[in-house]
Motif scaffolding. Structure first.
Motif, PDB file in Angstrom:
ATOM      1  N   VAL A   1     -52.035   2.189 -31.417  1.00 22.53           N
ATOM      2  CA  VAL A   1     -53.087   3.061 -31.423  1.00 22.53           C
ATOM      3  C   VAL A   1     -53.921   2.995 -30.252  1.00 22.53           C
ATOM      4  O   VAL A   1     -54.278   3.962 -29.417  1.00 22.53           O
ATOM      5  N   GLY A   2     -54.000   1.798 -29.683  1.00 24.32           N
ATOM      6  CA  GLY A   2     -54.995   1.382 -28.561  1.00 24.32           C
ATOM      7  C   GLY A   2     -54.384   1.864 -27.420  1.00 24.32           C
ATOM      8  O   GLY A   2     -54.905   2.609 -26.230  1.00 24.32           O
TER       9      GLY A   2
ATOM     10  N   ALA B   1     -67.981  -4.328 -18.174  1.00 23.92           N
ATOM     11  CA  ALA B   1     -68.812  -3.097 -18.279  1.00 23.92           C
ATOM     12  C   ALA B   1     -67.927  -1.929 -18.593  1.00 23.92           C
ATOM     13  O   ALA B   1     -66.848  -1.918 -18.241  1.00 23.92           O
ATOM     14  N   CYS B   2     -68.442  -0.975 -19.256  1.00 23.82           N
ATOM     15  CA  CYS B   2     -67.940  -0.005 -19.498  1.00 23.82           C
ATOM     16  C   CYS B   2     -68.967   1.206 -20.084  1.00 23.82           C
ATOM     17  O   CYS B   2     -70.142   0.914 -20.455  1.00 23.82           O
ATOM     18  N   ASP B   3     -68.692   2.395 -20.184  1.00 27.41           N
ATOM     19  CA  ASP B   3     -69.383   3.425 -20.706  1.00 27.41           C
ATOM     20  C   ASP B   3     -69.177   3.998 -22.239  1.00 27.41           C
ATOM     21  O   ASP B   3     -69.959   4.414 -22.755  1.00 27.41           O
ATOM     22  N   ALA B   4     -68.163   3.518 -22.541  1.00 31.58           N
ATOM     23  CA  ALA B   4     -67.916   3.898 -24.051  1.00 31.58           C
ATOM     24  C   ALA B   4     -66.488   2.647 -24.529  1.00 31.58           C
ATOM     25  O   ALA B   4     -65.765   2.208 -23.534  1.00 31.58           O
ATOM     26  N   ALA B   5     -66.699   2.581 -25.705  1.00 28.88           N
ATOM     27  CA  ALA B   5     -65.602   1.544 -26.206  1.00 28.88           C
ATOM     28  C   ALA B   5     -64.930   1.979 -27.398  1.00 28.88           C
ATOM     29  O   ALA B   5     -65.576   2.590 -28.363  1.00 28.88           O
ATOM     30  N   VAL B   6     -63.643   1.364 -27.524  1.00 29.51           N
ATOM     31  CA  VAL B   6     -62.901   2.182 -28.985  1.00 29.51           C
ATOM     32  C   VAL B   6     -62.530   0.752 -29.542  1.00 29.51           C
ATOM     33  O   VAL B   6     -61.637  -0.007 -28.734  1.00 29.51           O
ATOM     34  N   ILE B   7     -62.701   0.433 -30.714  1.00 26.99           N
ATOM     35  CA  ILE B   7     -62.305  -0.481 -31.580  1.00 26.99           C
ATOM     36  C   ILE B   7     -60.997  -0.016 -32.056  1.00 26.99           C
ATOM     37  O   ILE B   7     -60.802   0.702 -33.081  1.00 26.99           O
ATOM     38  N   ALA B   8     -59.924  -0.921 -31.653  1.00 25.50           N
ATOM     39  CA  ALA B   8     -58.473  -0.527 -32.347  1.00 25.50           C
ATOM     40  C   ALA B   8     -57.557  -1.488 -32.677  1.00 25.50           C
ATOM     41  O   ALA B   8     -56.494  -1.704 -32.021  1.00 25.50           O
ATOM     42  N   ALA B   9     -58.179  -2.517 -33.222  1.00 26.01           N
ATOM     43  CA  ALA B   9     -57.739  -3.868 -33.443  1.00 26.01           C
ATOM     44  C   ALA B   9     -56.966  -4.132 -34.568  1.00 26.01           C
ATOM     45  O   ALA B   9     -56.912  -5.491 -35.222  1.00 26.01           O
TER      46      ALA B   9
ATOM     47  N   ILE C   1     -57.516   5.525 -46.070  1.00 24.26           N
ATOM     48  CA  ILE C   1     -57.713   6.516 -44.955  1.00 24.26           C
ATOM     49  C   ILE C   1     -58.416   5.814 -43.524  1.00 24.26           C
ATOM     50  O   ILE C   1     -59.262   4.930 -43.872  1.00 24.26           O
ATOM     51  N   PRO C   2     -57.838   6.020 -42.575  1.00 24.92           N
ATOM     52  CA  PRO C   2     -58.235   5.525 -41.321  1.00 24.92           C
ATOM     53  C   PRO C   2     -59.427   5.803 -40.981  1.00 24.92           C
ATOM     54  O   PRO C   2     -60.211   6.670 -41.344  1.00 24.92           O
ATOM     55  N   VAL C   3     -60.321   4.933 -40.118  1.00 24.55           N
ATOM     56  CA  VAL C   3     -61.639   5.011 -39.778  1.00 24.55           C
ATOM     57  C   VAL C   3     -61.660   5.375 -38.400  1.00 24.55           C
ATOM     58  O   VAL C   3     -61.120   4.700 -37.243  1.00 24.55           O
TER      59      VAL C   3
ATOM     60  N   PHE D   1     -66.702   3.711 -30.611  1.00 24.93           N
ATOM     61  CA  PHE D   1     -65.692   4.552 -31.374  1.00 24.93           C
ATOM     62  C   PHE D   1     -64.777   3.446 -32.254  1.00 24.93           C
ATOM     63  O   PHE D   1     -64.401   2.575 -31.782  1.00 24.93           O
ATOM     64  N   THR D   2     -64.252   4.289 -33.250  1.00 27.54           N
ATOM     65  CA  THR D   2     -63.325   3.468 -34.093  1.00 27.54           C
ATOM     66  C   THR D   2     -61.974   4.159 -34.070  1.00 27.54           C
ATOM     67  O   THR D   2     -62.036   5.387 -33.941  1.00 27.54           O
ATOM     68  N   ALA D   3     -60.835   3.190 -34.338  1.00 27.78           N
ATOM     69  CA  ALA D   3     -59.526   4.159 -34.466  1.00 27.78           C
ATOM     70  C   ALA D   3     -58.649   2.826 -35.266  1.00 27.78           C
ATOM     71  O   ALA D   3     -57.792   2.069 -34.438  1.00 27.78           O
TER      72      ALA D   3
END
Length: 424
Positions: A16-17, A246-254, A361-363, A374-376
């Motif tokens: 996913v990540g 540093a980042c402008d957005a982050a995705v949690i896909a762990a 159901i995925p988040v 964001f989540t994934a």
């Protein structure tokens, strides 16, 4: 939604990540992939390897409440529990078992279909030009039953698949044997779904995707992620390995490890590890023509590069305990029963952790109270199958485009305080 994010950090380097990172990179964004072990060292290495588009039927179907005690107590049943873990499991388990009804099962199937329903093409699109294409093999996918009566008992699940657009044909007796003669003679019926696929080495596949990401300028960092840094309701960085990235957005896909991190962000996701096992038979004397689900024994067998992988079995026991003997012993007995001619040069074992949300159901989506977060995660049994589509959806959201999917059912908002009150 932030405008024109320049750098996106993705927490988790499974399918996913990595998929999210590649799609973001193709949109022209800078990406940083962060994982404590590196790409494909967890479930993305050890999964069943099937692009199982039809796997939209949840475990929580009507009748599960009556079947569960027998499944836990029978030595040849595919459900195991470390009893000392039961007190910690109970809050999640009660929520999970509440979903074992026709209405919730239908809702789950309808939610999963847009994520997994075209998996083969989703993977081909993701891998195009990366060098990882060589691991993708289009194939049939068979569900094997003792006989037609046994197949008919599974009518609820097949009806859900039909309602969500899946079609199949039936192979019985001689027709099944002509298709593939490697199975035990007491297995006489199969439902065959076309337009599926398999990955002949899931770990190397995801690693090759990650190598392509790096070759195109993406960064891969091995570190434990502790938290997201935020200012004025906006993500500004990721705290990992004692530093701030540093980042402008982050995705949690762990995967299953996403729960602890999202809790710090105000999400209370009922998430458990569904501990899954596999055995690999190297240089096998027989190899099935296509990946199969053996319905009576609830495991899958997938032809892979140089070996046959048997995956399945469900155990609840948390993230800390090591492998149990009983699930692996059951897989060995299953292999002998289903493939009586199977011999191998050696057999290897694996234990991994599937991320199981209580509603199956995925988040997926942006947190309603934190811009740029964001989540994934939460794909249960279908992480490999749904990874590319999930990654593409999240990349579209971050890039400011509207996915052609109704995302409400996946929204992380359902796990905020406001969302929990609304769902009661």
């Amino acid at each position: 939604m932030i405008e024109d994010p320049k750098t996106v950090a993705i927490v988790g380097a499974g399918i996913v990540g990595v998929s999210t990172a590649i799609w973001l990179q193709r949109d022209g964004l800078k990406v940083i992939l962060i994982d404590r072990e590196g790409p494909a060292e967890g479930t993305s290495y050890g999964n069943g390897g099937i692009l199982a588009s039809c796997s939209v039927v949840p475990v929580t179907t009507p009748g599960l409440m009556l079947k569960a005690p027998k499944m836990l107590l029978g030595k040849d049943q595919p459900l195991f529990l470390r009893w000392g873990y039961l007190p910690r499991l109970m809050p999640w388990l009660l929520k999970y078992m509440r979903r074992a009804n026709a209405e919730d099962a239908a809702r789950t199937a309808a939610a999963l279909t847009p994520i997994v329903g075209d998996s083969l093409n989703d993977h081909l699109a993701l891998a195009n030009g990366t060098g990882a294409e060589k691991w993708i093999v289009p194939s049939d996918y068979l569900f094997i039953y003792n006989d037609r009566a046994h197949y008919t008992e599974d009518g609820f699940g097949w009806d859900l698949r039909r309602k969500n657009g899946f079609v199949w044909d039936e192979l019985e007796a001689a027709a099944f044997r002509d298709y593939d003669p490697v199975f035990a003679e007491d297995l006489t019926f199969a439902a065959r779904l076309k337009d599926h696929g398999r990955i002949t080495d899931p770990g190397r596949y995801v690693k090759d995707l990650a190598k392509h990401l790096e070759a195109q300028g993406g960064k891969v960092i091995r570190a434990d992620v502790e938290d997201l840094v935020r200012e004025n309701g906006q993500v500004t960085g990721v705290r990992a390995g004692g530093q701030t990235i540093a980042c402008d957005a982050a995705v949690i896909a762990a995967g299953v490890w996403s729960g602890g991190l999202t809790k710090k962000l105000g999400l209370d996701v009922p998430l458990e590890s569904e501990r899954g096992y596999h055995l690999e038979f190297w240089e096998p004397s027989v190899m099935p023509r296509s990946p199969v689900m053996v319905a009576a024994r609830k495991f899958v067998a997938t032809p892979m590069e140089g070996r046959l992988r048997l995956a399945g079995v469900v155990e609840f026991g948390g993230l800390e305990a090591g492998a149990s003997d009983a699930p692996l012993d059951l897989l060995r007995r299953n292999a002998a029963a289903v493939f009586p001619q199977l011999r191998a040069s050696h057999v290897t074992e694996w234990l991994g952790h599937r991320p199981a949300p209580a509603d199956s159901i995925p988040v997926i989506g942006e947190l309603p109270h934190l811009r740029g977060a964001f989540t994934a995660f939460g794909h249960h049994h279908v992480g490999l199958t749904g990874g590319p589509k999930t990654g593409r959806i999240v990349a579209q959201l971050i890039s400011g485009r509207t996915p052609n999917v109704d995302l409400n059912v996946y929204s992380p908002a359902r796990y905020t305080k406001a969302g929990n009150k609304k769902s009661r």
